[in-house]
Design a protein around this motif. Sequence first.
Motif, PDB file in Angstrom:
ATOM      1  N   MET A   1     -13.188  -5.597  -1.918  1.00  0.00           N
ATOM      2  CA  MET A   1     -13.032  -4.678  -2.488  1.00  0.00           C
ATOM      3  C   MET A   1     -12.656  -5.868  -4.277  1.00  0.00           C
ATOM      4  O   MET A   1     -12.455  -7.131  -3.639  1.00  0.00           O
ATOM      5  CB  MET A   1     -11.973  -4.409  -2.471  1.00  0.00           C
ATOM      6  N   ASP A   2     -12.919  -5.807  -5.427  1.00  0.00           N
ATOM      7  CA  ASP A   2     -12.036  -5.763  -6.320  1.00  0.00           C
ATOM      8  C   ASP A   2     -10.888  -5.002  -6.544  1.00  0.00           C
ATOM      9  O   ASP A   2     -10.176  -4.566  -6.388  1.00  0.00           O
ATOM     10  CB  ASP A   2     -13.182  -5.852  -7.532  1.00  0.00           C
ATOM     11  N   GLY A   3     -10.206  -5.955  -8.127  1.00  0.00           N
ATOM     12  CA  GLY A   3      -8.654  -4.925  -7.871  1.00  0.00           C
ATOM     13  C   GLY A   3      -8.258  -4.157  -8.133  1.00  0.00           C
ATOM     14  O   GLY A   3      -7.964  -4.079  -7.474  1.00  0.00           O
ATOM     15  N   ALA A   4      -9.035  -3.362  -8.841  1.00  0.00           N
ATOM     16  CA  ALA A   4      -8.996  -1.473  -8.582  1.00  0.00           C
ATOM     17  C   ALA A   4      -9.288  -1.114  -7.711  1.00  0.00           C
ATOM     18  O   ALA A   4      -9.099  -0.700  -6.898  1.00  0.00           O
ATOM     19  CB  ALA A   4     -10.459  -1.234  -9.479  1.00  0.00           C
ATOM     20  N   GLY A   5      -9.955  -1.320  -6.594  1.00  0.00           N
ATOM     21  CA  GLY A   5     -10.393  -1.012  -5.552  1.00  0.00           C
ATOM     22  C   GLY A   5      -9.148  -1.275  -4.249  1.00  0.00           C
ATOM     23  O   GLY A   5      -9.097  -0.520  -3.604  1.00  0.00           O
ATOM     24  N   LEU A   6      -8.574  -2.938  -4.863  1.00  0.00           N
ATOM     25  CA  LEU A   6      -7.714  -2.994  -3.982  1.00  0.00           C
ATOM     26  C   LEU A   6      -5.994  -2.202  -4.014  1.00  0.00           C
ATOM     27  O   LEU A   6      -5.076  -1.780  -3.237  1.00  0.00           O
ATOM     28  CB  LEU A   6      -7.133  -4.629  -3.979  1.00  0.00           C
ATOM     29  N   ASP A   7      -5.768  -1.631  -5.646  1.00  0.00           N
ATOM     30  CA  ASP A   7      -4.766  -0.478  -6.089  1.00  0.00           C
ATOM     31  C   ASP A   7      -5.109   0.142  -5.949  1.00  0.00           C
ATOM     32  O   ASP A   7      -3.909   1.016  -4.747  1.00  0.00           O
ATOM     33  CB  ASP A   7      -5.394  -1.047  -7.564  1.00  0.00           C
ATOM     34  N   LEU A   8      -6.243   0.637  -5.039  1.00  0.00           N
ATOM     35  CA  LEU A   8      -6.311   2.435  -4.600  1.00  0.00           C
ATOM     36  C   LEU A   8      -5.907   2.469  -3.647  1.00  0.00           C
ATOM     37  O   LEU A   8      -5.108   3.417  -3.083  1.00  0.00           O
ATOM     38  CB  LEU A   8      -7.912   2.394  -4.792  1.00  0.00           C
ATOM     39  N   TYR A   9      -6.246   1.870  -3.036  1.00  0.00           N
ATOM     40  CA  TYR A   9      -6.223   1.068  -1.043  1.00  0.00           C
ATOM     41  C   TYR A   9      -4.495   0.958  -1.141  1.00  0.00           C
ATOM     42  O   TYR A   9      -4.773   2.301  -0.816  1.00  0.00           O
ATOM     43  CB  TYR A   9      -6.925   0.089  -0.644  1.00  0.00           C
ATOM     44  N   GLU A  10      -4.436   0.522  -1.684  1.00  0.00           N
ATOM     45  CA  GLU A  10      -2.168   0.174  -1.652  1.00  0.00           C
ATOM     46  C   GLU A  10      -2.005   1.201  -2.686  1.00  0.00           C
ATOM     47  O   GLU A  10      -1.061   1.828  -0.971  1.00  0.00           O
ATOM     48  CB  GLU A  10      -2.856  -0.700  -2.888  1.00  0.00           C
ATOM     49  N   ALA A  11      -1.905   2.138  -2.736  1.00  0.00           N
ATOM     50  CA  ALA A  11      -1.723   3.467  -3.364  1.00  0.00           C
ATOM     51  C   ALA A  11      -1.970   4.450  -2.564  1.00  0.00           C
ATOM     52  O   ALA A  11      -1.273   5.170  -1.952  1.00  0.00           O
ATOM     53  CB  ALA A  11      -2.566   3.819  -4.910  1.00  0.00           C
ATOM     54  N   MET A  12      -2.803   4.810  -1.659  1.00  0.00           N
ATOM     55  CA  MET A  12      -3.342   5.176  -0.300  1.00  0.00           C
ATOM     56  C   MET A  12      -3.189   5.244   0.275  1.00  0.00           C
ATOM     57  O   MET A  12      -2.446   6.080   1.069  1.00  0.00           O
ATOM     58  CB  MET A  12      -4.779   5.464  -0.314  1.00  0.00           C
ATOM     59  N   LEU A  13      -2.499   3.750   0.730  1.00  0.00           N
ATOM     60  CA  LEU A  13      -1.551   3.648   1.951  1.00  0.00           C
ATOM     61  C   LEU A  13       0.297   4.272   1.146  1.00  0.00           C
ATOM     62  O   LEU A  13       1.050   4.375   2.637  1.00  0.00           O
ATOM     63  CB  LEU A  13      -0.999   2.166   1.857  1.00  0.00           C
ATOM     64  N   HIS A  14       0.408   4.400   0.623  1.00  0.00           N
ATOM     65  CA  HIS A  14       1.698   5.476   0.416  1.00  0.00           C
ATOM     66  C   HIS A  14       1.984   6.564   0.480  1.00  0.00           C
ATOM     67  O   HIS A  14       2.698   7.412   0.454  1.00  0.00           O
ATOM     68  CB  HIS A  14       2.062   4.657  -1.039  1.00  0.00           C
ATOM     69  N   GLU A  15       0.655   7.452   0.760  1.00  0.00           N
ATOM     70  CA  GLU A  15       0.297   8.712   1.097  1.00  0.00           C
ATOM     71  C   GLU A  15       0.881   9.202   2.776  1.00  0.00           C
ATOM     72  O   GLU A  15       1.152   8.157   3.616  1.00  0.00           O
ATOM     73  CB  GLU A  15      -1.349   9.334   0.848  1.00  0.00           C
ATOM     74  N   ASN A  16       1.659  10.109   3.084  1.00  0.00           N
ATOM     75  CA  ASN A  16       1.683  10.547   4.092  1.00  0.00           C
ATOM     76  C   ASN A  16       0.744  10.445   4.688  1.00  0.00           C
ATOM     77  O   ASN A  16      -0.581  10.378   4.828  1.00  0.00           O
ATOM     78  CB  ASN A  16       2.228  11.858   4.154  1.00  0.00           C
ATOM     79  N   ASP A  17       0.978  10.061   6.639  1.00  0.00           N
ATOM     80  CA  ASP A  17      -0.096   9.653   7.475  1.00  0.00           C
ATOM     81  C   ASP A  17      -0.319  10.625   8.282  1.00  0.00           C
ATOM     82  O   ASP A  17      -1.896  11.129   8.178  1.00  0.00           O
ATOM     83  CB  ASP A  17       0.739   8.977   8.821  1.00  0.00           C
ATOM     84  N   GLN A  18       0.471  11.987   8.110  1.00  0.00           N
ATOM     85  CA  GLN A  18      -0.164  13.141   8.100  1.00  0.00           C
ATOM     86  C   GLN A  18      -1.051  13.445   7.753  1.00  0.00           C
ATOM     87  O   GLN A  18      -2.216  14.035   7.860  1.00  0.00           O
ATOM     88  CB  GLN A  18       0.786  14.634   8.555  1.00  0.00           C
ATOM     89  N   ASP A  19      -0.900  13.436   6.666  1.00  0.00           N
ATOM     90  CA  ASP A  19      -1.976  13.756   5.017  1.00  0.00           C
ATOM     91  C   ASP A  19      -3.704  12.582   5.456  1.00  0.00           C
ATOM     92  O   ASP A  19      -4.772  13.874   4.920  1.00  0.00           O
ATOM     93  CB  ASP A  19      -1.178  13.643   3.490  1.00  0.00           C
ATOM     94  N   LEU A  20      -3.341  11.479   5.342  1.00  0.00           N
ATOM     95  CA  LEU A  20      -4.234  10.761   5.451  1.00  0.00           C
ATOM     96  C   LEU A  20      -5.025  11.319   6.329  1.00  0.00           C
ATOM     97  O   LEU A  20      -6.667  10.853   6.442  1.00  0.00           O
ATOM     98  CB  LEU A  20      -3.873   9.536   5.202  1.00  0.00           C
ATOM     99  N   TYR A  21      -4.474  11.901   7.553  1.00  0.00           N
ATOM    100  CA  TYR A  21      -5.071  11.759   9.231  1.00  0.00           C
ATOM    101  C   TYR A  21      -6.020  13.099   8.853  1.00  0.00           C
ATOM    102  O   TYR A  21      -7.436  13.378   8.431  1.00  0.00           O
ATOM    103  CB  TYR A  21      -4.436  12.274  10.548  1.00  0.00           C
ATOM    104  N   GLN A  22      -5.712  14.392   8.029  1.00  0.00           N
ATOM    105  CA  GLN A  22      -6.156  15.151   7.892  1.00  0.00           C
ATOM    106  C   GLN A  22      -7.272  14.952   6.327  1.00  0.00           C
ATOM    107  O   GLN A  22      -8.704  15.789   6.178  1.00  0.00           O
ATOM    108  CB  GLN A  22      -5.226  16.109   7.114  1.00  0.00           C
ATOM    109  N   TRP A  23      -6.895  14.414   6.199  1.00  0.00           N
ATOM    110  CA  TRP A  23      -8.140  14.493   4.804  1.00  0.00           C
ATOM    111  C   TRP A  23      -9.279  12.831   5.191  1.00  0.00           C
ATOM    112  O   TRP A  23     -10.421  13.062   5.439  1.00  0.00           O
ATOM    113  CB  TRP A  23      -7.914  12.556   3.634  1.00  0.00           C
TER     114      TRP A  23
END
Length: 85
Positions: free
Chosen positions: A39-61
């Motif tokens: 991943m490039d920097g922008a991809g890592l930034d997006l992935y890191e932001a996603m990691l802050h989301e609630n696990d229940q939401d991530l699982y449903q997505w």
Amino acid sequence: MAELLEHRLKRLKMRSMRRGIKEMDIILTAYADRNLQDMDGAGLDLYEAMLHENDQDLYQWVTGQVQAPDPYGALIADIAQTFQK
């Protein structure tokens, strides 16, 4: 001081492994192992932001129960594909 890439990757992998839900540990660890290095920097930034989301939401997505919100749509679709392989 800026974080070294290798340290950032290690930190993101650890955050992928230690979630609240065991299923998300497995899914995100597999995804991180296969993709973070490329991943490039922008991809890592997006992935890191996603990691802050609630696990229940991530699982449903990831499982397609609920549509992922922008800006995570493409990333969640990619994670879901990894999960289904």
